[in-house]
Design an enzyme around this catalytic site. Structure first.
Site, PDB file in Angstrom:
ATOM      1  N   HIS A  94       0.810  -1.215   0.000  1.00  0.00           N
ATOM      2  CA  HIS A  94       0.000   0.000   0.000  1.00  0.00           C
ATOM      3  C   HIS A  94       0.848   1.272   0.000  1.00  0.00           C
ATOM      4  CE1 HIS A  94       0.329  -0.157   4.534  1.00  0.00           C
ATOM      5  NE2 HIS A  94       0.395   1.146   4.359  1.00  0.00           N
ATOM      6  N   ASP A 108       0.269  -7.703   1.610  1.00  0.00           N
ATOM      7  CA  ASP A 108       0.591  -6.272   1.660  1.00  0.00           C
ATOM      8  C   ASP A 108       2.093  -6.047   1.692  1.00  0.00           C
ATOM      9  OD1 ASP A 108       0.118  -3.551   1.629  1.00  0.00           O
ATOM     10  OD2 ASP A 108      -0.062  -3.388   3.806  1.00  0.00           O
ATOM     11  N   SER A 155       4.548   2.801   7.905  1.00  0.00           N
ATOM     12  CA  SER A 155       4.233   1.626   7.085  1.00  0.00           C
ATOM     13  C   SER A 155       5.432   1.226   6.232  1.00  0.00           C
ATOM     14  CB  SER A 155       3.042   1.925   6.171  1.00  0.00           C
ATOM     15  OG  SER A 155       1.860   2.066   6.915  1.00  0.00           O
TER      16      SER A 155
END
Length: 509
Positions: free
Chosen positions: A140, A170, A249
């Site tokens: 992402h 992911d 992230s």
């Protein structure tokens, strides 16, 4: 007074004194304190191998200084910035002919609309895993990016390219052209235990390199976040209370030795900011995904071939109907499709799978994590219970096609959509011969180039009628562009939509 009387009185007095001293010392005198709160010097059983002086102890003490781990981890984590250019999105709507138009032959009404998406910029983190510029991050973070830049801890900046992505976990691998780079060594996420100290390293909120600390608060957690992008989502997160925010992230979760044990991926928050829990993808899963991407270009995912339900998603009545309980230590097999690995291994409906290669699989996330470490063709030992007996079987894992071949990316994978043929009942109710319904839209060309939504029914691709996924693959194979035509369930076939896709990147698979 006679001597015998005196002697008797002395003996009685002595006995009374001794008894008084005994009673006082046993019941009234404060106990002398040992090392522990019960006055004992014996280490409780749950502290054996931890407290100094216990049997087998190596005098382990909790770390109080993370300087060395932070020094090791900081140079191996990079700042990733992405840019998505403005795009024209195809959402062309044509009204279906009315009865008057059909009768009088009037011109077909064309209400074509063009939509544009604004430019977008975002940032995240990544982890160097080799000295020649390979970086692992979250999917992402780089999803749909037209431009990716990577800044090292020494402020040198490079342009990066995507090597491969895996929306199911992911994860993504990107590459910069550089050599002699510092990188993080892989640790072993199987050794991570609840209560272990961990550090999160990344670039939160567009700040410079930031290190935070916390403990592992849970393992094998599933929070449902990856299901938005993949029908085959895999989640078995390491949960920590190390503060993580937007921008973290793709960054590193390391142990106190500075080894990479996870990739920070998500937070649980009612506000969008850190609220106490963060989640990292365990490094043993990361290694498998990264190695597959670098070797095959995509992840080789293996399946056991069983049907099951998550007890946490069922009502008490549903659990009872399936013969399940919430505290069941294993995975209840609710079905065994023919042609799968489980069927070939002799596993039956009603069995309870408890281990894969000797590793406990008490929950679905644990089962998913273990299976995700293997590829089609790998042999695993499956432990299971049947009629209160412990049994084992050897299973050769297979891919979704039911064989052990290397899986190549299909055109459907590039579209980034989950599709399924309409049932005969649904097609008959709609008054059509058939179609392919889009059930989910994740990362891919459809999301990047259109504003298509789930529940779109594909009737045609170019001039080809679409009734199955094979029809769609044949219609797109080798094409540089295609128009998908269909309708939405909500319109009940009142409006016809079409979406133009640019396939110039190639669709021959």
């Amino acid at each position: 007074m006679k001597f015998s009387h005196v002697a008797g009185t002395v003996l009685i007095s002595a006995a009374t004194a001794i008894a008084s001293i005994y009673v006082y010392s046993k019941y009234f005198q404060p106990k002398s304190m040992g090392l522990y709160q019960n006055g004992s010097d014996t280490v409780p059983a749950n502290y054996v191998d931890y407290r100094p002086g216990s049997a087998g102890s190596s005098a382990i003490t909790p770390p109080t200084d993370f300087t060395q781990a932070a020094r090791i981890g900081t140079p191996g984590v990079v700042h990733i910035k992405t840019k998505i250019n403005p795009r024209q999105l195809g959402n062309n709507l044509q009204k279906r002919r009315s009865l008057l138009e059909e009768f009088f032959g009037e011109q077909f009404e064309d209400n074509s609309r063009q939509y544009y998406s604004p430019p977008q910029m975002a940032s995240g983190s990544g982890v160097l895993i080799s000295d020649d510029g390979y970086i692992v991050t979250n999917n992402h973070v780089v999803d749909d990016a037209d431009e990716i830049s990577v800044t090292l801890s020494n402020n040198k900046t490079f342009t990066a390219k995507v090597v491969g992505t895996d929306p199911s976990t992911d994860l993504a691998v990107i590459k910069i052209s550089a050599t002699g780079l510092p990188y993080l060594l892989y640790g072993n996420s199987d050794d991570v235990q609840v209560g272990h100290w961990v550090l999160a390293v990344g670039y939160p909120l567009n700040l410079e390199t930031t290190v935070t600390a916390g403990i592992v608060s849970a393992k094998s957690r599933s929070i449902g976040i990856n299901r938005r992008n993949s029908r085959n989502a895999i989640e078995s997160f390491i949960q920590t209370d190390a503060p993580v925010n937007q921008g973290n992230s793709g960054g590193a979760l390391i142990n106190t030795a500075g080894e990479l044990i996870g990739i920070n991926s998500a937070i649980a928050s009612p506000t969008g900011a850190y609220a106490g829990y963060s989640y990292a993808i365990p490094v043993n899963l990361v290694k498998k995904v990264v190695n597959d991407i670098m070797k095959f270009g995509n992840v080789q995912r293996a399946y056991l071939g069983i049907e099951y339900d998550d007890p946490n998603r069922l009502t008490d009545e549903q659990l009872k109907d399936r013969g399940m309980t919430r505290d069941m230590a294993g995975i209840k097999v609710l079905g065994v499709p023919q042609g799968g690995a489980a069927a070939a291994a002799g596993i039956r409906t009603g069995d309870v799978i408890t281990k894969i290669n000797g590793v406990s699989t008490a929950s679905i996330p644990e089962l998913m994590e273990q299976l995700s470490r293997y590829k089609p063709g790998d042999k695993v030992t499956v432990s299971y219970q049947r009629n209160d007996k412990e049994l084992t079987a050897n299973a050769i894992l297979k891919n979704l096609e039911g064989n052990t071949d290397i899986v190549k990316l299909s055109v459907i994978d590039h579209l980034g959509a989950d599709v399924a043929p309409l049932t005969r009942e649904a097609a008959s109710k709609l008054g059509i011969d058939g179609g392919l319904v889009v059930t989910n839209i994740g990362s891919g060309l459809i999301k990047k180039q259109t504003n298509m939504k789930p529940e779109f029914v594909i009737l045609k691709a170019g001039n080809t009628a679409i009734r199955s996924t094979d029809d769609l693959k044949r219609a797109l194979d080798g094409k540089k562009a295609v128009r998908l035509e269909g309708f939405y369930f909500r319109d009940r076939y009142a409006n016809i939509y079409y979406y133009d896709l640019d396939l110039s990147g190639g669709t021959s698979f």
